[in-house]
Design an enzyme around this catalytic site. Structure first.
Site, PDB file in Angstrom:
ATOM      1  N   THR A 104       0.823  -1.210   0.000  1.00  0.00           N
ATOM      2  CA  THR A 104       0.000   0.000   0.000  1.00  0.00           C
ATOM      3  C   THR A 104       0.862   1.267   0.000  1.00  0.00           C
ATOM      4  O   THR A 104       2.018   1.238   0.409  1.00  0.00           O
ATOM      5  CB  THR A 104      -0.951   0.033   1.217  1.00  0.00           C
ATOM      6  OG1 THR A 104      -1.624  -1.204   1.298  1.00  0.00           O
ATOM      7  CG2 THR A 104      -1.970   1.136   1.121  1.00  0.00           C
ATOM      8  N   SER A 113      -8.790  -0.735   6.045  1.00  0.00           N
ATOM      9  CA  SER A 113      -8.319   0.130   7.128  1.00  0.00           C
ATOM     10  C   SER A 113      -7.765   1.436   6.588  1.00  0.00           C
ATOM     11  O   SER A 113      -7.251   2.257   7.350  1.00  0.00           O
ATOM     12  CB  SER A 113      -7.213  -0.569   7.918  1.00  0.00           C
ATOM     13  OG  SER A 113      -7.715  -1.743   8.488  1.00  0.00           O
TER      14      SER A 113
HETATM   15  N1  GLU Z   1      -5.638  -4.085   2.215  1.00  0.00           N
HETATM   16  C1  GLU Z   1      -5.382  -3.240   3.320  1.00  0.00           C
HETATM   17  C2  GLU Z   1      -6.572  -2.390   3.646  1.00  0.00           C
HETATM   18  O1  GLU Z   1      -7.316  -2.054   2.785  1.00  0.00           O
HETATM   19  C3  GLU Z   1      -4.191  -2.375   3.101  1.00  0.00           C
HETATM   20  C4  GLU Z   1      -2.952  -3.214   3.024  1.00  0.00           C
HETATM   21  C5  GLU Z   1      -1.728  -2.586   3.606  1.00  0.00           C
HETATM   22  O2  GLU Z   1      -1.723  -1.410   3.927  1.00  0.00           O
HETATM   23  O3  GLU Z   1      -0.738  -3.308   3.738  1.00  0.00           O
HETATM   24  O4  GLU Z   1      -6.779  -2.057   4.761  1.00  0.00           O
END
Ligand code: GLU
Length: 597
Positions: free
Chosen positions: A414, A480
């Site tokens: 991310t 998140s």
């Molecule tokens: N998939 C995660 C989310 O949407 C984010 C992944 C990450 O920050 O490593 O919360």
């Protein structure tokens, strides 16, 4: 609480004078960044617009767009597209994200939900085989975990709604970087190495990212001509070219029949994605979450992200329980407790609002926050996990204690970028392909990795029959991601965000606590060692986090090397912009302004 700011009239005057006398007409840096990550500057102050990302190329492309008259939205899309080239393991057109935008002309905050969606064929037991959840690692590297990408539609929507450039022009800089190449740095090499074993299982991935089975050398030039061609296609035909037609067919084929090498030891489960899932994808505009905190208005991302609701609830709990003159130990103690309480509620109540009745208004109400806040004991940490509260509108401030809870993930994927322009528009944008390297599978010949976002669903019920985050047909997994914009008297004060899975929420929260309660300058608030309490027995903390005084209150800790990678922009009292990225984490980020001071 930070010291009061200059009256607005003085701020406006300072800005006008600065522009009139041409303060800082020299470029932000005496050496414009060359391709590569070697010219990163984590802090920049000045005027005329700003960009902060994790990467020098992405920041440079964003700043170029601003210099040529583009606005914050144009710069955000241009920088995000460049990150798809230079940070392909964290983001790209195979993934999704959440875009938060402050529009200076109207004073409104808007958001785009570009979250990936599950295929219509996905049922609540999709990740269960023979009554047992499949191993998480198997789900990560699979077709099963691929949701419909939301990032291309997010870019198109943002540009159509608020941009001044069309997609063709917004993609130009990124396409150039993909075609000409960029210099591989240690972070890129390390992230490739971390993925080398699974990339090796797919010819498309190893052809693109590996050199004789290993990461490309630090200092070598990395080109991605396939991605340049894919960007060209989107530039010519619009993002529909990804959601329908040949590219859509190739994505579906890759998901349904992953191009795994014949003798690979990996078990790669096929996915359920169909052409209709791609063709019907939408990136809706959603009302932002909003809470008032010590006179500031904090805007965030509504469900299906839990970012806005959890940061907002925790801030409300802090406001209800933390004395304004609290010392640093009490401040951090309250931060950890507020975070644990808000996470218990997040886990119990937040999911895709199209499927789950999320009590968002109550979760963000002052009454509920007071009821939750009364659980906090200044002398002792609560036993974890704490139970969720009851956001039913009836708040008697009684403090029941029970326990259920789950530990979220804290991935290293991310990316977050923040942009601002000379007109005062601001973008706070977090995007992802979920795991570092997504699902590990490059769409053959197209130059980008697919996401494994559907692993953000809970594979089995974690909430005694009421889990809001089980898979479902066309459902968006809970996120998140917490892109945040804070206004003071209706004008931007601070915009920020971070990667880091569920630690995104605590990272955003801790930077705000550092800035607003501990009165650190923004660069220090970002650089400070982090701790993350997500309703688990032990707090995760970076080694440098000072824990002795908190241990005395009963907090226990486990070490984790690194939490989050923030970028942000603060709008200072004198009218200047302070753009900030990480000095060290993830190899350091890159901040720049249009006219440096
Ligand atoms: N998939 C995660 C989310 O949407 C984010 C992944 C990450 O920050 O490593 O919360």
């Amino acid at each position: 609480m930070r010291s009061s700011r200059l009256p607005r009239s003085l701020v406006a005057l300072a800005a006008a004078v600065a522009l009139a006398v041409g303060v800082g007409v020299a470029p932000a840096s005496a050496h414009p960044p060359r391709p590569g990550h070697g010219d990163k500057v984590p802090v920049a102050t000045g005027y005329g617009g700003a960009v902060a990302t994790v990467d020098a190329d992405a920041t440079r492309v964003g700043i170029d767009v601003l210099r040529q008259g583009g606005n914050a939205v144009d710069a955000a899309v241009a920088a995000a597209a460049t990150l798809g080239v230079t940070e392909p393991f964290s983001s790209g057109i195979g993934g999704g994200g959440f875009f938060v935008y402050y529009d200076a002309a109207s004073g409104q905050v808007h958001t785009i939900d570009g979250r990936e969606t599950a295929p219509m064929a996905m049922t609540s037991d999709a990740f269960v085989e023979d009554g047992v959840p499949i191993p998480f690692a198997d789900a990560v590297t699979s077709g099963l975990s691929v949701g419909v990408p939301g990032t291309p539609r997010t870019w198109a929507t943002a540009l159509e709604q608020w941009g001044s450039l069309d997609l063709r022009r917004a993609l130009r800089g990124a396409t150039e970087v993909a075609r000409r190449g960029f210099v591989v740095d240690q972070t890129f090499a390390d992230q490739t190495t971390a993925n080398a074993a699974r990339f090796a299982a797919f010819r498309s991935s190893s052809d693109l990212f590996l050199r004789r089975g290993a990461a490309p050398e630090v200092g070598s030039v990395f080109r991605n001509r396939d991605l340049a061609k894919t960007y060209d296609l989107l530039a010519r035909r619009g993002v529909d070219a990804l959601y329908t037609g040949r590219l859509a067919e190739e994505i579906v084929r890759t998901v349904q029949d992953p191009p795994v090498r014949r003798h690979s030891p990996l078990v790669v489960r096929p996915g359920l994605l169909e052409l209709g899932d791609l063709a019907s994808y939408e990136a809706p505009l959603r009302a932002p979450t909003t809470v008032s905190y010590r006179g500031l208005d904090v805007y965030g991302m509504a469900p299906p992200s839990s970012g806005g609701s959890t940061v907002g609830e925790a801030l409300n709990i802090l406001e209800a329980s933390l004395p304004e003159d609290a010392d640093p130990t009490q401040t951090l103690h309250h931060y950890l407790e507020a975070s644990a309480l808000a996470f218990a509620d997040r886990n119990r109540y937040v999911g895709d609002p199209a499927f789950v009745d999320v009590p968002l208004e109550q979760l963000l109400s002052d009454g509920f926050a007071k009821e939750r806040a009364c659980l906090i004991d200044p002398e002792a940490a609560l036993p974890k996990p704490v139970a969720p509260g009851v956001p039913d509108g009836v708040y008697d401030a009684e403090c029941p204690i029970a326990s259920t809870g789950t530990e979220g993930s804290d991935g290293q994927s991310t990316t977050h970028l923040t942009t601002a322009d000379r007109w005062g528009n601001v973008v706070s944008y977090t995007l992802t392909i979920e795991s570092l390297g997504g699902n590990g599978i490059v769409v053959p010949g197209r130059g980008f990795l697919l996401n494994n976002e559907l692993t953000d669903f809970n594979f089995t019920d974690t909430q005694g029959g009421v889990d809001p985050n089980l898979p479902g047909p066309g459902k968006r997994p809970r996120s998140s991601m917490a892109p945040t914009i804070i206004l003071e008297d209706g004008r931007p004060f601070l915009a920020l965000g971070s990667p880091g899975g569920s630690t995104i929420i605590t990272t955003v929260l801790q930077v705000l606590v550092n800035r607003l309660e501990l009165e650190m300058e923004l660069p220090d608030a970002v650089a400070a060692a982090r701790a993350s309490q997500r309703n688990t027995v032990a707090v995760q903390a970076e080694p440098a986090f000072d824990r002795a005084a908190l241990q005395a209150l009963g907090h226990t800790f486990t070490d984790t090397p690194e939490i989050g990678a923030v970028t942000g922009i603060e709008f200072q009292d004198d009218g200047s912009l302070l753009a900030v990225a990480e000095p060290v984490r993830r190899g350091g980020g890159s901040a720049a302004v249009v006219h440096g001071r």
